[in-house]
Design an enzyme around this catalytic site. Structure first.
Site: not given
Ligand code: FPP
Length: 250
Positions: A21, A38, A132
């Protein structure tokens, strides 16, 4: 500073689950687009995966996209889908080189065709690997997963394939999408939020929880080792008393 050697001198969690997150806030702090957060998050995942492999963790399960995330803007959703596809294309050789098996769990029929096919092909190309297992939860929601398992079981009872009395915790587990993995030992959530957000609700019944203020794109191997070291200082009792645990360890 916690070194890999420090971590390896104590029992390492077999399975780590992560709620990645804080990508959006990381991007906002830099006046960048959410997708930039991301992209940096994907890079943090690579480092974490390397760290887990080096430490001897056998399962890493990450929350990449929740069922609720479908409500985000089309721009962000499409950007994330493209990122998952790109991640698979660029990482598959690396996964094979490092003997890492790739799995995807979630309501995958909601994904676009390209994303769905890419995930499945990556699973197939890495299915012989055993060092893994990296599982990506995409279009995933734990309540949906549990309801889905209940529906499957109900159908089998209706068809007289199983009797309702046969349903116990062990059997139920086989109907979850996580049937191929043990329960997580450690769950990490980044970005200073203290919620589970519909992630692996059944599976984390006895999991140790670790929360950090670090935003996911800033999560490094050092942060991972800090979380593992914290886990190693805890005593997991599974409902027993401290004395009972010490007796069984003798
Ligand atoms: C939450 O942060 C994150 C996500 C909804 C997306 C997670 C995806 C990745 C880490 C990309 C990489 C993954 C792969 C499998 C290649 P948020 O966007 O909710 O953050 P915020 O709460 O600060 O807005």
């Amino acid at each position: 500073m916690i070194s890999l050697e420090d971590i390896k001198s104590n029992p390492v969690p077999n399975h780590i689950a992560i709620i990645m997150d804080g990508n959006g806030r990381w991007a906002k702090q830099r006046q960048q687009q959410r997708i930039d957060g991301h992209i940096q998050g994907a890079s943090a995942l690579k480092n974490t995966l390397e760290g887990c492999l080096a430490a001897g963790v056998k399962y890493l399960t990450v929350y990449a996209f929740s069922l609720e995330n479908w409500n985000r803007s089309p721009l962000e959703v499409e950007g994330l889908m493209d990122l998952f596809v790109r991640y698979c294309h660029t990482e598959v050789d690396n996964l094979n080189k490092n003997n890492i098996r790739f799995r995807a769990i979630g309501k995958l029929d909601m994904l676009n065709d390209e994303c769905y096919q890419t995930l499945r092909i990556t699973e197939q190309k890495t299915e012989q690997n055993s060092a893994l297992t990296l599982t990506i939860a995409i279009s995933y929601g734990s309540r949906w997963e549990i309801v889905n398992a209940a529906q499957q079981l109900a159908k089998e009872v209706e068809a007289h394939q199983i009797k309702s009395e046969q349903i116990d915790e062990r059997l139920f587990t086989n109907y979850l999408m996580t049937d191929f993995m043990p329960d997580p030992d450690l769950l990490i959530r980044t970005s200073g939020e203290y919620r589970i957000s519909n992630y692996l609700l059944w599976q984390i019944a006895y999991t140790e929880l670790y929360f950090t203020d670090v935003l996911w794109p800033d999560f490094t191997k050092e942060e991972l080792y800090k979380a593992i070291a914290d886990f190693q200082r805890r005593e997991r009792r599974f409902g027993k008393t401290s004395e009972q645990i010490k007796d069984t360890a003798k």
